[in-house]
Design a protein around this motif. Structure first.
Motif, mmCIF file in Angstrom:
data_model
loop_
_atom_site.group_PDB
_atom_site.id
_atom_site.type_symbol
_atom_site.label_atom_id
_atom_site.label_comp_id
_atom_site.label_asym_id
_atom_site.label_seq_id
_atom_site.Cartn_x
_atom_site.Cartn_y
_atom_site.Cartn_z
ATOM 1 N N ARG A 1 -15.833 -29.206 2.782
ATOM 2 C CA ARG A 1 -14.597 -29.670 2.335
ATOM 3 C C ARG A 1 -13.476 -30.925 2.311
ATOM 4 N NH1 ARG A 1 -9.457 -28.383 3.789
ATOM 5 N NH2 ARG A 1 -9.873 -27.487 5.966
ATOM 6 N N THR B 1 -15.712 -25.479 7.363
ATOM 7 C CA THR B 1 -15.133 -26.866 6.434
ATOM 8 C C THR B 1 -14.994 -28.036 6.483
ATOM 9 O OG1 THR B 1 -15.129 -27.064 9.231
ATOM 10 C CG2 THR B 1 -12.800 -25.866 7.982
ATOM 11 N N LEU C 1 -4.978 -24.178 13.471
ATOM 12 C CA LEU C 1 -3.601 -24.948 12.463
ATOM 13 C C LEU C 1 -2.947 -24.069 11.610
ATOM 14 C CD1 LEU C 1 -5.476 -28.125 12.411
ATOM 15 C CD2 LEU C 1 -4.369 -27.854 13.912
ATOM 16 N N ARG D 1 -3.197 -36.686 4.604
ATOM 17 C CA ARG D 1 -4.223 -38.247 5.624
ATOM 18 C C ARG D 1 -5.308 -38.404 5.302
ATOM 19 N NH1 ARG D 1 -2.274 -35.615 11.004
ATOM 20 N NH2 ARG D 1 0.083 -35.393 10.744
ATOM 21 N N LEU D 2 -6.111 -37.685 5.028
ATOM 22 C CA LEU D 2 -8.066 -38.231 4.998
ATOM 23 C C LEU D 2 -7.187 -38.861 3.309
ATOM 24 C CD1 LEU D 2 -9.826 -35.174 5.373
ATOM 25 C CD2 LEU D 2 -9.583 -37.763 6.488
ATOM 26 N N LEU D 3 -6.334 -38.300 2.380
ATOM 27 C CA LEU D 3 -6.282 -39.138 1.060
ATOM 28 C C LEU D 3 -5.428 -39.653 1.094
ATOM 29 C CD1 LEU D 3 -5.656 -35.726 -0.858
ATOM 30 C CD2 LEU D 3 -7.225 -37.002 -1.658
ATOM 31 N N TYR E 1 -3.902 -32.510 7.320
ATOM 32 C CA TYR E 1 -5.183 -33.376 7.357
ATOM 33 C C TYR E 1 -5.440 -33.911 6.113
ATOM 34 C CZ TYR E 1 -9.664 -33.930 9.258
ATOM 35 O OH TYR E 1 -10.808 -34.914 9.927
ATOM 36 N N THR E 2 -6.008 -33.360 5.112
ATOM 37 C CA THR E 2 -6.183 -33.517 3.780
ATOM 38 C C THR E 2 -5.692 -34.269 3.280
ATOM 39 O OG1 THR E 2 -6.711 -31.391 3.284
ATOM 40 C CG2 THR E 2 -7.356 -32.535 1.879
ATOM 41 N N PHE F 1 -11.054 -23.605 6.641
ATOM 42 C CA PHE F 1 -9.699 -24.051 7.402
ATOM 43 C C PHE F 1 -9.912 -24.148 8.633
ATOM 44 C CE2 PHE F 1 -8.497 -23.064 2.761
ATOM 45 C CZ PHE F 1 -8.368 -24.354 2.546
ATOM 46 N N TYR F 2 -9.306 -24.580 9.436
ATOM 47 C CA TYR F 2 -9.114 -24.668 10.388
ATOM 48 C C TYR F 2 -7.627 -23.869 11.145
ATOM 49 C CZ TYR F 2 -11.001 -29.459 10.207
ATOM 50 O OH TYR F 2 -12.078 -30.281 9.752
ATOM 51 N N PRO G 1 -7.034 -40.596 10.558
ATOM 52 C CA PRO G 1 -7.005 -39.423 10.799
ATOM 53 C C PRO G 1 -7.940 -38.584 10.988
ATOM 54 C CG PRO G 1 -6.503 -40.526 7.578
ATOM 55 C CD PRO G 1 -7.451 -41.661 8.952
ATOM 56 N N ASN H 1 -3.437 -27.984 8.030
ATOM 57 C CA ASN H 1 -4.531 -28.116 7.363
ATOM 58 C C ASN H 1 -4.289 -28.795 6.223
ATOM 59 O OD1 ASN H 1 -7.178 -25.721 8.047
ATOM 60 N ND2 ASN H 1 -5.532 -25.047 8.313
ATOM 61 N N GLN I 1 -13.423 -35.152 0.482
ATOM 62 C CA GLN I 1 -12.353 -35.989 0.147
ATOM 63 C C GLN I 1 -12.588 -37.178 0.759
ATOM 64 O OE1 GLN I 1 -9.139 -34.154 -0.404
ATOM 65 N NE2 GLN I 1 -10.399 -32.430 0.522
ATOM 66 N N PRO I 2 -12.250 -38.186 0.034
ATOM 67 C CA PRO I 2 -12.426 -39.409 -0.357
ATOM 68 C C PRO I 2 -12.831 -40.256 1.792
ATOM 69 C CG PRO I 2 -10.383 -39.611 -0.804
ATOM 70 C CD PRO I 2 -10.210 -38.226 -0.506
ATOM 71 N N ILE I 3 -13.934 -39.435 2.293
ATOM 72 C CA ILE I 3 -14.487 -40.147 3.383
ATOM 73 C C ILE I 3 -15.730 -40.401 2.928
ATOM 74 C CG2 ILE I 3 -12.525 -40.126 4.818
ATOM 75 C CD1 ILE I 3 -14.206 -37.685 5.959
ATOM 76 N N GLU J 1 -4.864 -26.875 -2.237
ATOM 77 C CA GLU J 1 -5.309 -27.963 -2.060
ATOM 78 C C GLU J 1 -4.945 -29.396 -2.951
ATOM 79 O OE1 GLU J 1 -8.002 -29.501 1.822
ATOM 80 O OE2 GLU J 1 -9.718 -29.407 -0.162
ATOM 81 N N LYS K 1 -3.624 -32.094 -3.998
ATOM 82 C CA LYS K 1 -4.540 -33.702 -4.142
ATOM 83 C C LYS K 1 -3.849 -34.439 -6.223
ATOM 84 C CE LYS K 1 -9.149 -34.915 -3.456
ATOM 85 N NZ LYS K 1 -10.837 -34.803 -3.203
#
Ligand SMILES: Nc1ncnc2c1ncn2[C@@H]1O[C@H](COP(=O)(O)OP(=O)(O)O)[C@@H](O)[C@H]1O
Ligand SMILES: [Mg+2]
Lengths: 326, 312
Positions: free
Chosen positions: A115, A112, B93, B104-106, B101-102, B89-90, A21, B98, A119-121, B149, B153
């Motif tokens: 934040r 950012t 976008l 997808r990271l999840l 994106y979170t 935030f971006y 991502p 925004n 997340q899980p990275i 967000e 989640k």
């Protein structure tokens, strides 16, 4: 300081979780950015003139065995005074700096970073994802440029490129991407070290100017500094030349130009111990087969890739130790 | 201990030779709102970052949902939602992009992500600006997007750092309402603030921070009892007759202190408002105001440290 990420403690979970991502988002950002457009125009502006002039000259060449397409890249037209690859040598760092100078510090400044990192990275994935996305963007631009040059050659020269020319041309692409990767890693390192994007850009550009303007002078000053009063033997002379070459090769631009010389001028049989400026005159004889040329420039290629990895690793270490709070 | 979601033991953070967080202990239970309160520089943010594994601990341990943030940060971060101080935030976008994106990271599947995003934005009343660029958002909207967000989640624990700072009273009220909403959804909430009185109304329990240590911990009423003295304070405004005498005569009243012209602060063992109203009206007095005085955390904090200083 006390803010180190726990490198010593065993962490669970892959460091690459979430890299996909990050890569996709950064790539989309780059490709849709105005900056990318400007950089591309920049390269075209720099490249169009030498390429057009070279093509003008090469249309008169009829020898089917000469490496016509490669000479589009290397020919130094009189009107321009600079070949396309020499222009690229100069411009590629600028492009890479443009892509990387604000990659991490802008996340701080936009607030950012904490934040995203909640997340899980791991930070590893964020940094590597950003680097790979920058590299991919750069590669896309470069491939487009390469295709344009070959396309223009095809149209204006009226002959197709020979297989070996395409192969050498592709080799050139790889070298150019590695060269861009070095500068991308350098600019990202600055983006990790400095919170201010302006400072980071300034430092990266400063280094770029240093390598292009000051380093050659500095290298020869060092060489004459250590040179004995009189050179008594050929060995003395060779040792000095080796030193000069070694110093010059600390600049990524030297590695790039040597590798490109070996790839695009097949007649090149040796890359040392002359300074690049002296090399042009030394090209003579029959062209080497492609694999021989590759062997010749192998140290340069590995040097570029190793440089890229080392600088990226430095950025990684600094980033791991950084506080996430803005 | 199934209902404890966060447990810190001797948690310590040292910067150079400065103890930013000094061996603190606390635990947070499922379904409660826990306030980490104290002035700027007290160590709240540092504590939060250690709970998320975003900064190294110098000592002690913290357990979040059964995971150790130092060794298992990904597990912790998968389950905990975090709204940083002055969240960003971006800007280029949209809100939806925004959150995507979170998502997808999840690692959320696309279909599920889209439904969750829509629901989350609905729950923070931002559904109508889902496709607007975040650059156009006000501070309050950004904070709400941050809450969205966390909702998206489906976090079990929400950690909110200074969620109301920089917000106007109306936005603050709205945001606190959303925080109560998180609690209703079963999320344990930990929030930090330097504005004690602003957030005391939502907190089930609070920890008062000072210079890296937890000075006091408990419900607001407990802390008030401990510091301001036990009892139930009320404010009485009345005229006609010896009001102070009447008030003193009511059973359970411990102290009556004048608070200006015709007003008294009454502290009793229990809620004596009904008795006060009855007696004043019976003697023919005019009762103009009868208010339950919430103990003020600000007052608790000030009094406590005054006391501590005097004792020292
Ligand atoms: N990176 C850092 N280096 C040194 N000291 C720090 C750093 N970050 C925070 N501090 C110090 O730690 C203390 C606690 O800070 P913080 O946790 O941000 O407080 P709060 O969130 O309660 O306002 C402060 O005294 C601050 O100066
Ligand atoms: Mg803080």
């Amino acid at each position: 300081m006390g803010s180190r990420a726990p490198l010593a403690v065993r962490r669970q979970g892959s460091p690459f979780t979430g890299i996909g991502p990050v890569f996709m988002k950064e790539l989309a950002d780059h490709l849709s950015s105005v900056r990318m457009l400007v950089l591309t125009l920049f390269v075209i502006a720099f490249g169009a003139f030498p390429v057009a002039s070279s093509l003008q000259t090469l249309r008169t060449v009829v020898d089917p065995n000469s490496f016509l397409f490669l000479r589009i890249f290397t020919l130094e037209p009189e009107q321009v005074g600079i070949s396309f690859v020499a222009a690229l040598n100069f411009v590629i760092p600028l492009m890479a700096i443009g892509l990387g100078f604000d990659s991490v510090n802008s996340e701080f400044n936009r607030r950012t970073l904490s934040r995203v990192l909640s997340q899980p990275i791991y930070r590893d994935a964020l940094l590597l994802g950003k680097f790979l996305a920058g590299l991919a963007t750069f590669a896309v631009a470069l491939v487009a440029l390469w295709l344009m040059v070959f396309g223009a050659g095809l149209l204006l020269l009226g002959v197709p490129p020979r297989g070996v020319e395409v192969a050498r041309g592709l080799g050139f692409l790889v070298v150019a991407i590695a060269y861009g990767g070095v500068w991308l890693a350098i600019s990202m390192l600055f983006s990790v070290v400095f919170r201010s994007t302006a400072t980071s850009a300034l430092c990266a550009l400063g280094l770029w100017l240093f390598f292009f303007l000051l380093w050659p002078q500095l290298a020869s000053a060092i060489v004459s500094g250590v040179a004995p009063g009189e050179i008594r033997s050929l060995e003395d002379y060779a040792a000095l030349q080796d030193l000069a070459m070694g110093l010059m090769r600390l600049s990524p631009g030297t590695l790039f130009s040597e590798a490109v010389l070996g790839l695009l001028s097949p007649e090149t049989r040796t890359l040392g111990p002359m300074l690049p400026a002296q090399m042009r005159g030394a090209i003579m004889g029959a062209p080497l087969p492609f694999d021989q040329s590759l062997l010749l420039i192998w140290p340069q290629i590995t040097g570029l890739i190793a440089g890229m990895i080392v600088v990226f690793a430095a950025a990684y270490v600094v980033f791991q130790r950084e506080e996430v709070r803005a | 201990m199934a209902d404890t979601v966060i447990e810190a033991r001797g948690l310590t953070k040292i910067y150079g030779n400065h103890r930013a967080v000094d061996a603190i202990d606390f635990s947070i239970r499922r379904g409660e709102i826990f306030g980490l309160l104290g002035p700027n520089g007290a160590g709240k943010t540092t504590t939060i970052l250690m709970m998320l594994g975003l900064t190294e601990t110098s000592g002690g341990s913290v357990d979040v949902l059964g995971f150790d943030p130092v060794r298992q940060p990904l597990e912790v971060k998968r389950r905990v939602g975090y709204l940083p101080d002055a969240v960003g935030f971006y800007d280029h976008l949209t809100a939806r992009e925004n959150l995507r994106y979170t998502a997808r990271l999840l690692g959320l599947p696309r279909r599920e992500a889209e439904t969750r995003i829509a629901e989350a934005m609905e729950s923070v009343k931002l559904a109508d600006v889902l496709d607007r660029r975040v650059a156009t958002f006000s501070r309050g909207m950004r904070q709400r997007l941050g809450i969205a967000e966390i909702v998206m989640k489906k976090a079990e624990v929400a950690i909110l750092d200074e969620p109301t700072s920089g917000l106007d009273p109306h936005s603050t009220f709205e945001l606190l309402e959303m925080i109560r909403g998180l609690k209703r959804a079963g999320v344990a909430v930990l929030l930090s603030s330097h504005l004690l009185d602003r957030v005391q109304s939502v907190c089930d329990r609070v920890a008062l921070f000072s210079k890296g240590r937890i000075a006091l911990m408990g419900t607001v009423v407990e802390l008030a009892n401990q510091v301001l003295g036990a009892g139930h304070p009320i404010l009485v405004e009345a005229a006609g007759g010896d009001i102070a005498g009447i008030l003193r005569g009511i059973e359970g009243v411990r102290s009556v202190v004048p608070e200006g012209e015709g007003a008294w602060r009454v502290v009793a063992d229990r809620d004596v408002r009904a008795a006060v109203a009855h007696r004043i009206v019976t003697v023919g007095g005019a009762l103009t105001r009868l208010a339950d005085l919430q103990p003020s955390l600000e007052e608790v904090y000030t009094r406590y440290f005054e006391g501590a200083r005097r004792a020292a």
